[in-house]
Design a protein around this motif. Structure first.
Motif, PDB file in Angstrom:
ATOM      1  N   THR A  70       0.837  -1.213   0.000  1.00 48.72           N
ATOM      2  CA  THR A  70       0.000   0.000   0.000  1.00 48.72           C
ATOM      3  C   THR A  70       0.865   1.253   0.000  1.00 48.72           C
ATOM      4  OG1 THR A  70      -1.734  -1.189   1.191  1.00 48.72           O
ATOM      5  CG2 THR A  70      -1.853   1.206   1.229  1.00 48.72           C
ATOM      6  N   ILE A  71       1.904   1.259   0.828  1.00 48.52           N
ATOM      7  CA  ILE A  71       2.820   2.414   0.891  1.00 48.52           C
ATOM      8  C   ILE A  71       3.466   2.649  -0.476  1.00 48.52           C
ATOM      9  CG2 ILE A  71       5.080   3.111   1.825  1.00 48.52           C
ATOM     10  CD1 ILE A  71       4.111   1.932   4.542  1.00 48.52           C
ATOM     11  N   GLN A  72       3.851   1.569  -1.154  1.00 44.29           N
ATOM     12  CA  GLN A  72       4.459   1.716  -2.486  1.00 44.29           C
ATOM     13  C   GLN A  72       3.454   2.247  -3.503  1.00 44.29           C
ATOM     14  OE1 GLN A  72       6.149  -2.207  -3.177  1.00 44.29           O
ATOM     15  NE2 GLN A  72       8.103  -1.616  -2.295  1.00 44.29           N
ATOM     16  N   LEU A  73       2.257   1.683  -3.494  1.00 40.58           N
ATOM     17  CA  LEU A  73       1.242   2.100  -4.471  1.00 40.58           C
ATOM     18  C   LEU A  73       0.762   3.526  -4.222  1.00 40.58           C
ATOM     19  CD1 LEU A  73      -0.843  -1.195  -4.799  1.00 40.58           C
ATOM     20  CD2 LEU A  73       0.835  -0.289  -6.409  1.00 40.58           C
ATOM     21  N   LEU A  74       0.833   3.977  -2.976  1.00 35.94           N
ATOM     22  CA  LEU A  74       0.430   5.358  -2.655  1.00 35.94           C
ATOM     23  C   LEU A  74       1.536   6.365  -2.976  1.00 35.94           C
ATOM     24  CD1 LEU A  74      -1.437   4.816   0.745  1.00 35.94           C
ATOM     25  CD2 LEU A  74      -2.487   5.559  -1.410  1.00 35.94           C
ATOM     26  N   GLY A  75       2.679   5.875  -3.457  1.00 37.98           N
ATOM     27  CA  GLY A  75       3.748   6.769  -3.913  1.00 37.98           C
ATOM     28  C   GLY A  75       4.580   7.385  -2.813  1.00 37.98           C
ATOM     29  N   ALA A 196      -5.678  -2.265 -14.251  1.00 36.71           N
ATOM     30  CA  ALA A 196      -4.557  -3.213 -14.188  1.00 36.71           C
ATOM     31  C   ALA A 196      -4.395  -3.963 -15.508  1.00 36.71           C
ATOM     32  CB  ALA A 196      -4.768  -4.196 -13.042  1.00 36.71           C
ATOM     33  N   LEU A 197      -5.503  -4.310 -16.137  1.00 38.18           N
ATOM     34  CA  LEU A 197      -5.428  -5.020 -17.426  1.00 38.18           C
ATOM     35  C   LEU A 197      -4.760  -4.153 -18.489  1.00 38.18           C
ATOM     36  CD1 LEU A 197      -8.911  -6.789 -17.468  1.00 38.18           C
ATOM     37  CD2 LEU A 197      -6.675  -7.936 -17.440  1.00 38.18           C
ATOM     38  N   ILE A 204       3.330   0.954 -15.589  1.00 37.23           N
ATOM     39  CA  ILE A 204       2.698   2.277 -15.518  1.00 37.23           C
ATOM     40  C   ILE A 204       3.679   3.339 -15.022  1.00 37.23           C
ATOM     41  CG2 ILE A 204       1.811   2.110 -13.130  1.00 37.23           C
ATOM     42  CD1 ILE A 204      -0.831   3.402 -14.297  1.00 37.23           C
ATOM     43  N   ILE A 205       3.492   4.571 -15.479  1.00 38.97           N
ATOM     44  CA  ILE A 205       4.243   5.697 -14.931  1.00 38.97           C
ATOM     45  C   ILE A 205       3.876   5.801 -13.455  1.00 38.97           C
ATOM     46  CG2 ILE A 205       4.455   8.222 -14.959  1.00 38.97           C
ATOM     47  CD1 ILE A 205       4.053   8.165 -17.967  1.00 38.97           C
ATOM     48  N   VAL A 206       4.879   5.779 -12.592  1.00 39.93           N
ATOM     49  CA  VAL A 206       4.638   5.688 -11.141  1.00 39.93           C
ATOM     50  C   VAL A 206       3.701   6.778 -10.649  1.00 39.93           C
ATOM     51  CG1 VAL A 206       5.760   5.728  -8.874  1.00 39.93           C
ATOM     52  CG2 VAL A 206       6.856   4.548 -10.787  1.00 39.93           C
ATOM     53  N   ARG A 207       3.909   7.987 -11.117  1.00 44.14           N
ATOM     54  CA  ARG A 207       3.104   9.119 -10.628  1.00 44.14           C
ATOM     55  C   ARG A 207       1.627   8.983 -11.037  1.00 44.14           C
ATOM     56  NH1 ARG A 207       3.661  11.658  -6.417  1.00 44.14           N
ATOM     57  NH2 ARG A 207       3.269  13.879  -6.394  1.00 44.14           N
ATOM     58  N   VAL A 208       1.385   8.454 -12.217  1.00 45.07           N
ATOM     59  CA  VAL A 208       0.007   8.224 -12.685  1.00 45.07           C
ATOM     60  C   VAL A 208      -0.634   7.126 -11.846  1.00 45.07           C
ATOM     61  CG1 VAL A 208      -1.440   7.538 -14.641  1.00 45.07           C
ATOM     62  CG2 VAL A 208       0.584   8.951 -15.035  1.00 45.07           C
ATOM     63  N   GLY A 209       0.131   6.055 -11.619  1.00 46.15           N
ATOM     64  CA  GLY A 209      -0.371   4.956 -10.796  1.00 46.15           C
ATOM     65  C   GLY A 209      -0.712   5.421  -9.395  1.00 46.15           C
ATOM     66  N   THR A 210       0.143   6.278  -8.832  1.00 49.46           N
ATOM     67  CA  THR A 210      -0.083   6.824  -7.487  1.00 49.46           C
ATOM     68  C   THR A 210      -1.388   7.605  -7.426  1.00 49.46           C
ATOM     69  OG1 THR A 210       2.269   6.987  -6.988  1.00 49.46           O
ATOM     70  CG2 THR A 210       0.828   8.486  -5.795  1.00 49.46           C
ATOM     71  N   ARG A 211      -1.564   8.486  -8.405  1.00 52.82           N
ATOM     72  CA  ARG A 211      -2.768   9.346  -8.395  1.00 52.82           C
ATOM     73  C   ARG A 211      -4.037   8.501  -8.460  1.00 52.82           C
ATOM     74  NH1 ARG A 211      -6.437  11.294  -7.414  1.00 52.82           N
ATOM     75  NH2 ARG A 211      -7.395  13.296  -7.884  1.00 52.82           N
ATOM     76  N   LYS A 212      -4.007   7.469  -9.272  1.00 50.94           N
ATOM     77  CA  LYS A 212      -5.191   6.603  -9.405  1.00 50.94           C
ATOM     78  C   LYS A 212      -5.394   5.760  -8.151  1.00 50.94           C
ATOM     79  CE  LYS A 212      -5.398   6.401 -14.409  1.00 50.94           C
ATOM     80  NZ  LYS A 212      -5.451   5.594 -15.613  1.00 50.94           N
ATOM     81  N   VAL A 540      -4.530  13.299 -18.399  1.00 46.86           N
ATOM     82  CA  VAL A 540      -3.633  12.626 -17.445  1.00 46.86           C
ATOM     83  C   VAL A 540      -2.647  13.643 -16.861  1.00 46.86           C
ATOM     84  CG1 VAL A 540      -1.898  10.806 -17.161  1.00 46.86           C
ATOM     85  CG2 VAL A 540      -3.835  10.439 -18.678  1.00 46.86           C
ATOM     86  N   ILE A 541      -2.105  14.512 -17.717  1.00 48.57           N
ATOM     87  CA  ILE A 541      -1.165  15.537 -17.244  1.00 48.57           C
ATOM     88  C   ILE A 541      -1.871  16.480 -16.272  1.00 48.57           C
ATOM     89  CG2 ILE A 541       0.188  17.553 -17.972  1.00 48.57           C
ATOM     90  CD1 ILE A 541       1.060  15.943 -20.426  1.00 48.57           C
ATOM     91  N   SER A 542      -3.102  16.847 -16.578  1.00 45.59           N
ATOM     92  CA  SER A 542      -3.866  17.719 -15.661  1.00 45.59           C
ATOM     93  C   SER A 542      -4.025  17.047 -14.301  1.00 45.59           C
ATOM     94  CB  SER A 542      -5.257  18.016 -16.238  1.00 45.59           C
ATOM     95  OG  SER A 542      -5.151  18.788 -17.399  1.00 45.59           O
ATOM     96  N   MET A 543      -4.337  15.772 -14.307  1.00 48.44           N
ATOM     97  CA  MET A 543      -4.557  15.018 -13.075  1.00 48.44           C
ATOM     98  C   MET A 543      -3.284  14.969 -12.215  1.00 48.44           C
ATOM     99  SD  MET A 543      -5.789  11.040 -12.937  1.00 48.44           S
ATOM    100  CE  MET A 543      -4.250  10.342 -13.510  1.00 48.44           C
ATOM    101  N   VAL A 544      -2.129  14.835 -12.874  1.00 50.09           N
ATOM    102  CA  VAL A 544      -0.872  14.673 -12.140  1.00 50.09           C
ATOM    103  C   VAL A 544      -0.205  16.016 -11.832  1.00 50.09           C
ATOM    104  CG1 VAL A 544       1.472  13.729 -12.319  1.00 50.09           C
ATOM    105  CG2 VAL A 544      -0.474  12.355 -13.035  1.00 50.09           C
ATOM    106  N   LEU A 545      -0.309  16.975 -12.748  1.00 54.29           N
ATOM    107  CA  LEU A 545       0.481  18.204 -12.615  1.00 54.29           C
ATOM    108  C   LEU A 545      -0.321  19.480 -12.338  1.00 54.29           C
ATOM    109  CD1 LEU A 545       3.173  17.659 -15.380  1.00 54.29           C
ATOM    110  CD2 LEU A 545       3.582  17.968 -12.946  1.00 54.29           C
ATOM    111  N   ILE A 546      -1.630  19.415 -12.440  1.00 53.94           N
ATOM    112  CA  ILE A 546      -2.408  20.653 -12.240  1.00 53.94           C
ATOM    113  C   ILE A 546      -3.373  20.544 -11.066  1.00 53.94           C
ATOM    114  CG2 ILE A 546      -4.113  22.208 -13.279  1.00 53.94           C
ATOM    115  CD1 ILE A 546      -2.788  21.679 -15.991  1.00 53.94           C
ATOM    116  N   ASP A 547      -4.191  19.505 -11.047  1.00 51.99           N
ATOM    117  CA  ASP A 547      -5.260  19.410 -10.042  1.00 51.99           C
ATOM    118  C   ASP A 547      -4.754  18.784  -8.746  1.00 51.99           C
ATOM    119  OD1 ASP A 547      -6.876  20.288 -12.123  1.00 51.99           O
ATOM    120  OD2 ASP A 547      -7.305  18.234 -12.769  1.00 51.99           O
ATOM    121  N   PRO A 548      -4.749  19.544  -7.640  1.00 51.65           N
ATOM    122  CA  PRO A 548      -4.361  18.927  -6.367  1.00 51.65           C
ATOM    123  C   PRO A 548      -5.442  17.966  -5.890  1.00 51.65           C
ATOM    124  CG  PRO A 548      -4.863  21.280  -6.081  1.00 51.65           C
ATOM    125  CD  PRO A 548      -5.064  20.964  -7.522  1.00 51.65           C
TER     126      PRO A 548
END
Length: 551
Positions: A70-75, A196-197, A204-212, A540-548
Motif C-alpha cells: 500500500t505504501i508503495q502504491l500510494l507513492g 490493471a489489465l 505504468i508511470i509511477v506518478r500516474v499509478g499513485t494518483r489513481k 492525465v497531465i492535468s490530473m498529475v500536474l495541475i489538479d491537487p
C-alpha cells in the motif's frame, strides 16, 4: 521549382502537428510557494506515524506485506526505503519457509510475496506457484473465482524472466478470467481490475499509478486514515514542486524562441517534462529532471528535422556538424539548422556549468554528448533509407532502432544529475550498451512502431519495424503485429532479469532505465500520445500536474 529570386525552392515534407495544448499555463506558477509551516509539521508527524505502523506491524505477516504494498502504491515509499529494504530482506531469507505455510487457497499471499520481492530486486523462484497447478499442467479452474488472487497473480507474472513457463501461463490464465469477471464487478474493484489489465504495476508511470491508487484506496473501507492523509499531502506538496519546475522549463523554452523559429517541429515541452517525471519524481532529482527535459526537447526537434523537414543534403551537413560538436561547425548549416544546433550546444554547456556548481563531476556530460551523436547518426541512417526507398531487413532495422529509440541517450542523460552513485565506472558500463538498456531501447522502438505504423504509411515515411517484418517474411500486417509483440515480451524478460540482484551498478541507477520503459508503455499504449497529446494525455497531465487532491 524555381523561386522569384532565381534560387531553387525546396519542397519540404511537413507532418502538420497540432500546436501546444498548454500555451503559457505553467508560467502562472512562477510565485507558487512550497509547503507552509503547518503542512511541513503535519507531513513530518504523519510520516512518523506511518513509519511506526510499518515497524509495529507483526513481523513476517501478510499484514506487513500488504502495508508495504500500500505504501508503495500510494507513492510514499521513497520516505521509507531503508525500512522497506530491511523488511523485505528478512522475507527473502525465509521465503521458502514463509511460502510453505500457505496452501491452495492462498494465491493472493503467494503472488504478493513473490511480486514484492522481485520488485525489490530479489530473485525468488516461481516454483512457488506449482501448488496452484492441476494434473494437466494448467492453473486450477477454482482459482477463477478468487478475484483478489487472480489480480495478484496477474501483477506478479509481469515480473517474469526467461524460462518461467508457469508465469507465461499465469498471464494467459489471469488475463482471460479477469476479462470474463470484469462485467460482474462493482467499483472500486471494477475500475482497479480494468486499469490493471491496461497498465499493470510494472508498466505504468509511477506518478500516474499513485494518483489513481489514492482514489481506490480512499474507497477501501479498511483504509488507514493517517496513511491516506499522508499520501494526499505528500502528493500535493510534490505537485507544487513539479509545477514550479515546469514553470522554469516553460520559461526557458519560450525565451529560446525555438518553437516559433521551427514551426515544423512538435511543440511539446510540457509532455517532455512529464516524460522526465516518469523517470524520477522525488525532490532530490529536481536538477536531473530539468536537464533530461531539455535534452528531450532536442531529441524531438532533431527527430522532426531528420524525419520530415530536412533535405538529405542538409541532413548530411547537420550530421557532420554534430560529429564535430563545435560552434564553428554551424557556419555550414542553413539558418533553421544553425539555430537548433547552437541551442543544443548551449544546453550542454549550461548543463556542464550546473553540474560543476553542484559539485558533480562534469566528465559525465561527454557520455551524453556521445550518445547524442549516436542518436543523430541513427536518424541519418533512417533518412538515407527513406530517400533511397530502401526497406532494411529486420536485423538492420533493430540494430539501428536501438540508438534511434532515443533511450541510449535518455538513460545516460538521466544519470547526469543523480549524485555520487553515477561513477565513471557506471558510465563506462552504460556506454557499452548492456542487455538491460538494449532491451529498453527495443521495447520503446517497437511500441512506437505499433501505434504509428498506419499514419506513417499514409504519410509515406521511412519503413517501420512492421513493414520491415512484412517485407522480409511476406507476412500480413496482423502477423507482423503479433511478431513485434512477441519481441517486446522477450525484451521485457531481459529487462526484468537485469533489475535482479546482484547488479553491476547500484539498482538506483537501473530504475531510470526501467522507468523510461514504463513511460514508453504508457505513451504508446493505444496511440502516439506524445504527438497527439491533445487527446487523452492532456487529461492525465492535468490530473498529475495541475489538479491537487482534495483533502
Amino acid at each position: 521549382m524555381v523561386g522569384l529570386g532565381g534560387e531553387m525552392e525546396i519542397t519540404r515534407r511537413c507532418a502538420n502537428h497540432h500546436p501546444s495544448v498548454w500555451g503559457d499555463h505553467f508560467l502562472a506558477y512562477a510565485n507558487l510557494s512550497g509547503a507552509n509551516e503547518w503542512e511541513e509539521k503535519e507531513h513530518e508527524d504523519q510520516k512518523g506515524g506511518v513509519r511506526k505502523m510499518l515497524v509495529m506491524a507483526p513481523s513476517k505477516s501478510l499484514q506487513k506485506l500488504e502495508l508495504i504494498n500500500t505504501i508503495q502504491l500510494l507513492g510514499v515509499a521513497y520516505h521509507f526505503e531503508h525500512e522497506i529494504e530491511e523488511l523485505l530482506s528478512c522475507f527473502y531469507t525465509c521465503y521458502d519457509d514463509w511460502i510453505g505455510e500457505f496452501g491452495e487457497s492462498d494465491l493472493h499471499v503467494v503472488a504478493l510475496s513473490f511480486r514484492l520481492l522481485r520488485q525489490q530486486g530479489y530473485y525468488v523462484s516461481s516454483d512457488a506457484f506449482g501448488k496452484f497447478i492441476n494434473e494437466q499442467g494448467s492453473y486450477k479452474e477454482e482459482l477463477a473465482r478468487d478475484v483478489q488472487g487472480l489480480l495478484s497473480l496477474y501483477e506478479a507474472a509481469q515480473f517474469r524472466v526467461h524460462d518461467e513457463e508457469i508465469l507465461d501461463e499465469a498471464i494467459n490464465f489471469t488475463t482471460t478470467h479477469l476479462k470474463l469477471i470484469l462485467p460482474n464487478l462493482s467499483d472500486p474493484l471494477a475500475t482497479q481490475v480494468s486499469n490493471a489489465l491496461k497498465f499493470p504495476i510494472n508498466n505504468i508511470i509511477v506518478r500516474v499509478g499513485t494518483r489513481k491508487y489514492i482514489s481506490f484506496y480512499k474507497e477501501d473501507e479498511s483504509h488507514s486514515e493517517m496513511l491516506l492523509n499522508f499520501a494526499k499531502l505528500d502528493f500535493n506538496i510534490l505537485q507544487r514542486l513539479h509545477k514550479k519546475e515546469l514553470c522554469d522549463i516553460t520559461r526557458w523554452w519560450k525565451e529560446s524562441e525555438i518553437a516559433q523559429a521551427l514551426p515544423f517541429a512538435r511543440d511539446r515541452v510540457v509532455e517532455l517534462y512529464f516524460w522526465s517525471l516518469g523517470v524520477y519524481f522525488v525532490p532530490q532529482y529536481s536538477v536531473a529532471r530539468k536537464i533530461l527535459t531539455k535534452v528531450l526537447c532536442f531529441c524531438s526537434i532533431m527527430d522532426d528535422t531528420y524525419d520530415t523537414y530536412g533535405t538529405l543534403d542538409e541532413l548530411t551537413l547537420l550530421t557532420t556538424a554534430i560529429e564535430r560538436w563545435d560552434i564553428d561547425a554551424s557556419e555550414q548549416l542553413p539558418p533553421y539548422m544553425k539555430l537548433s544546433y547552437r541551442a543544443l550546444l548551449q544546453v550542454y554547456n549550461e548543463t556542464e556549468r550546473e553540474l560543476e556548481n553542484l559539485g558533480n563531476k562534469t566528465f559525465r556530460v561527454k557520455y551524453s554528448i556521445n550518445e547524442m551523436k549516436k542518436l543523430l547518426k541513427a536518424y541519418f541512417q533512417e533518412a538515407k533509407w527513406y530517400h533511397a526507398k530502401d526497406v532494411p531487413t529486420m536485423e538492420q532495422y533493430i540494430k539501428n532502432g536501438i540508438p534511434s529509440s532515443t533511450y541510449l541517450l535518455l538513460a545516460t542523460t538521466s544519470w547526469l544529475g543523480m549524485g555520487d552513485a553515477a561513477t565513471k565506472d557506471a558510465f563506462d558500463w552504460i556506454s557499452n550498451e548492456p542487455t538491460i538498456l538494449v532491451a529498453s531501447c527495443i521495447i520503446a522502438r517497437l511500441l512506437n512502431d505499433l501505434v504509428t505504423h498506419e499514419i506513417e504509411v499514409e504519410r509515406g515515411d521511412v519503413a517501420s519495424g512492421i513493414e520491415c517484418y512484412m517485407n522480409e517474411h511476406g507476412a500480413t500486417t496482423e502477423e507482423a503485429y503479433m511478431e513485434i509483440r512477441k519481441i517486446i515480451e522477450i525484451n521485457w524478460k531481459d529487462l526484468n532479469r537485469g533489475c535482479l540482484k546482484p547488479t553491476t551498478v547500484p539498482r538506483v541507477l537501473l530504475m531510470p532505465v526501467l522507468n523510461l520503459t514504463r513511460v514508453a508503455e504508457f505513451f504508446y499504449k493505444d496511440e502516439d500520445a506524445y504527438t497527439f497529446s491533445k487527446n487523452n494525455l492532456k487529461d492525465v497531465i492535468s490530473m498529475v500536474l495541475i489538479d491537487p487532491i482534495e483533502a
